[in-house]
Design an enzyme around this catalytic site. Structure first.
Site, PDB file in Angstrom:
ATOM      1  N   ASP A 124      41.432  30.527 -13.551  1.00 42.71           N
ATOM      2  CA  ASP A 124      40.961  29.095 -13.799  1.00 42.71           C
ATOM      3  C   ASP A 124      39.474  28.763 -13.497  1.00 42.71           C
ATOM      4  OD1 ASP A 124      40.343  27.481 -16.512  1.00 42.71           O
ATOM      5  OD2 ASP A 124      40.287  25.601 -14.495  1.00 42.71           O
ATOM      6  N   ASP A 181      44.182  24.259 -12.872  1.00 39.35           N
ATOM      7  CA  ASP A 181      44.687  22.799 -12.549  1.00 39.35           C
ATOM      8  C   ASP A 181      44.809  21.699 -14.075  1.00 39.35           C
ATOM      9  OD1 ASP A 181      41.829  23.287 -13.049  1.00 39.35           O
ATOM     10  OD2 ASP A 181      42.277  21.280 -11.634  1.00 39.35           O
ATOM     11  N   ASP A 208      45.557  24.817 -18.504  1.00 39.96           N
ATOM     12  CA  ASP A 208      46.093  25.739 -18.462  1.00 39.96           C
ATOM     13  C   ASP A 208      47.019  25.782 -18.285  1.00 39.96           C
ATOM     14  OD1 ASP A 208      43.170  26.766 -17.046  1.00 39.96           O
ATOM     15  OD2 ASP A 208      44.140  24.863 -15.546  1.00 39.96           O
TER      16      ASP A 208
END
Length: 725
Positions: free
Chosen positions: A421, A616, A620
């Site tokens: 990400d 994080d 996600d």
């Protein structure tokens, strides 16, 4: 004549008594054998989703079928976390009995086993370990025996019970008048159980992580809603809000439910859903999502989705579905036990019969048969996995890497694609002032105008001015223009700072050269806004989310391991590709929403890739759960951490490389341990069967295999990892 479609109803059931992934497989097979039943069992959550057609049996019949396999089912109750904690406490109680008593028995066997008092004391101490601490294994073995199957419980029960019963027989026989002292193996039976209990306790600690993740996720939503009814505002619990109701959202408040804006405009922080660090401007008719934060304007929102239909609830469902889609990995010891146990029992039986026919005495038949059973006792086999996991995960914790267990280790060795990400993972997750173009007063006046705003871009401008040693001048007549920017009076100048649309509304002229500079900055993936006074645009300011320190080095290290690296982000493509060029990733997946992140992971898996996801944020969570290996940055949210397989306590991206390397090395150690555990035993089985290996030597061989397993596991302490800093 066409068949009439059958009505299908769905039940959510709690499954009781599962101790490993193979248990979930057995329960699922048992349910699916029933007519009109389609079941999916999730070991991580301890639940089964069962779809029943018209001809399906009643729940009571299903329960009896499951009970016949040694498990139980019941209608789901929302106490999964409490059940997991109760299971953990049960293993811990047994562990607290097995270890102290086992250590004392070992001490007695080493120093005083020739003394009658020590022998009887060993019996007294080993008995509660065998029948209380080891009861789950004995019960599990009995259940497997009734179903004509075998697993790790069978091996544990067979080995420990044979050592215990032989020791009881030897104790009684050795206490006679002949003075002959038979060897005892109470220490073997107690320590085997103690080590296996340690592994089961560690597993139980992680059992409730899925339910905890979902519980924490749903807690991020608003608790109350400011409902407008008959022209009056009333605060009501968010659960009571209905579709079509109007809710008012003040600056700084969470939007209580999904809906569309019917009045007002504002910037909305959607980072918890999209990962996008820049707030999104919302106006009339724009959609908004529950649990996102209204920043600077007043919004009136018409609720369009409530309860389980909201985006937040759908993310929770995606996490549960992704975790359920992971096929439980059956441990290597369980796979071989189905062959090992009947073979060993047959060899022991043939040994006993052969020696009885040759010698004619029970002792002559019993000793070599027991030696066969003891030499195959899974002491080292029981140590092989937990010893490596305890040492490997302990070393990982020292390095800031939390690994959830054996299945994670097995998956990690196969990873060939790592997907990062962007926001908060590869980048810091906050805006920084990167460049100022224009009049020399641009930054001074812009910072003065933005000083009274709480917008993230405004904070970046003020912080950027401070970093450059510019004192922020006082401003008056500050006003936020929702969705556009701000205006304020600095000295005698009226200053506008914001989007180009704000300048257009005010009729400010934009020089061509400044427009070209703005286009250049936007092409570099930066967020651009304008500063204007005296009727003309005087400068542009660019902000961006910076890469974390060491990110390029971490990506290069992954490339060195032969792993492809991708980046997935909710940001626009220009920003994503700019970051990708800077950090060195192989591919970019941009403008991706949470549910699309899951689809991207599935698409990679569909291409035959074994995918690790690093993230994080709450957004996600589903992708972390869907990936073959989920790695959460510990500086992020609890939901991401709970949905992941590996958690990095620090934000150092070098930990991603270390986590994969440590996982692979630990799993390699487990495989080596299993080789030694079986190698010692199988090499000695023929010697035991032909009478060349008595139970004492068999016990020594067990000890040797256990020592080799422990020493091999301890080598993991030398793992140093790497840092991206």
């Amino acid at each position: 004549m066409e068949d009439t479609p059958q009505a299908v109803r769905e039940l959510r059931l709690d499954v009781l008594g599962m101790t490993c992934g193979s248990c979930a497989v057995r329960v699922e097979k048992t349910l699916n054998k029933q007519p009109g039943v389609e079941a999916s069992v999730n070991f991580a959550t301890g639940e089964a989703i069962v779809r029943l057609c018209d001809e399906a049996p009643e729940l009571g019949t299903l329960r009896e079928a499951v009970r016949s396999r040694g498990y139980d089912i019941r209608l789901h109750v929302d106490e999964a976390e409490e059940v997991a904690k109760a299971e953990e406490r049960s293993w811990r109680r047994r562990l607290c009995v097995a270890w102290p008593l086992g250590i004392v028995v070992m001490a007695l066997s080493l120093g005083w086993m020739s003394e009658p008092w020590a022998r009887w004391a060993s019996f007294a101490l080993a008995t509660p370990v065998m029948f209380y601490a080891g009861w789950p294994f004995l019960r599990g073995a009995a259940v497997r025996a009734r179903a004509l199957t075998a697993n790790m419980d069978t091996l544990i029960a067979l080995g420990t019970m044979s050592a215990y019963l032989y020791s009881v027989w030897a104790l009684l026989r050795g206490s006679g008048a002949t003075g002959h002292v038979e060897a005892l193996y109470f220490d073997s039976s107690t320590l085997i159980i103690a080590f296996i209990l340690l592994g089961r306790w560690l597993e139980a600690r992680e059992r409730g992580s899925a339910s905890q993740a979902l519980k924490r996720l749903l807690e991020f939503g608003a608790k109350e809603a400011r409902v407008i009814q008959n022209g009056r505002e009333t605060k009501l619990p968010v659960d009571t809000v209905k579709v079509g109701w109007l809710v008012k959202v003040l600056p700084g408040e969470k939007i209580p439910t999904d809906g569309r804006v019917v009045e007002g405009s504002s910037a909305v922080d959607e980072s918890m859903l999209t990962g996008e660090s820049v707030p999104v401007e919302k106006g009339v008719s724009d959609p908004v999502s529950g649990a996102t934060v209204n920043l600077d304007g007043v919004l009136v929102v018409e609720a369009t989705r409530v309860g389980s239909d909201t985006a937040l609830a759908q993310i929770a469902r995606l996490i549960a579905e992704a975790q359920g889609s992971k096929a439980p990995i059956q441990r290597l010891a369980d796979r071989v036990s189905g062959i090992l146990v009947p073979v060993v029992m047959a060899v022991a039986a043939v040994t006993a019969i052969g020696w009885y026919l040759a010698d004619g005495t029970v002792r002559a038949a019993l000793v070599p048969a027991v030696a066969v059973l003891i030499i195959t006792c899974p002491c080292a086999l029981g140590l092989a996995t937990p010893a490596a996991i305890v040492v490997g995960t302990g070393r990982g914790a020292q390095l800031g890497i939390l690994i959830r267990g054996g299945e994670v280790l097995e998956r990690s060795r196969q990873v060939d694609v790592v997907v990062f990400d962007k926001t908060g993972t590869l980048t810091e997750g906050r805006m920084h002032l990167e460049e100022v173009v224009g009049d020399e007063q641009t930054l001074l006046l812009a910072a003065a105008a933005e000083a009274s705003s709480e917008h993230p871009i405004a904070r970046a401008v003020v912080a950027g001015a401070a970093e450059r040693g510019i004192a922020v001048a006082p401003a008056t007549a500050f006003r936020s223009v929702a969705g556009r920017g701000v205006r304020a009076t600095v000295g005698e100048l009226e200053v506008l700072v914001g989007r180009r649309a704000l300048l257009k509304d005010e009729g400010a002229e934009v020089p061509g050269w400044l427009a070209d500079e703005a286009a250049r900055l936007e092409a570099e993936g930066k967020t651009v806004f304008w500063a204007s006074w005296s009727g003309e645009a005087r400068g542009v300011l660019a902000v961006a989310d910076r890469l974390k320190e060491g990110a390029p080095e971490a990506i290069a290290a992954l490339h060195g391991l032969g792993i492809e690296v991708a980046m997935i982000t909710g940001d626009n493509r220009a920003t994503g590709e700019a970051i990708a060029r800077e950090v060195g990733v192989d591919r970019v997946l941009a403008e991706v929403r949470p549910e699309e992140k899951v689809e991207e992971i599935r698409r990679l898996q569909g291409d035959g890739k074994v995918v690790a996801m690093v993230g994080d944020g709450i957004n996600d969570g589903p992708a972390l759960a869907q990936a073959d290996l989920g790695i959460a940055i510990g500086t992020g949210t609890d939901v991401a951490i709970e949905a992941s397989d590996i958690t990095l306590i620090r934000g150092d991206l070098g930990g991603v490389v270390s986590a994969i390397e440590l996982s692979r090395r630990t799993f390699k150690t487990i495989r080596e341990n299993l080789f030694w555990a079986f190698g010692y035993n199988f090499a000695a089985v023929p010697l035991a069967a032909f009478g060349f290996l008595n139970p004492i030597i068999a016990g020594a061989a067990m000890a040797m295999s256990s020592v080799s397993v422990l020493m091999n596991s301890l080598r993991l302490r030398r793992f140093t990892g790497r840092s991206a800093r």
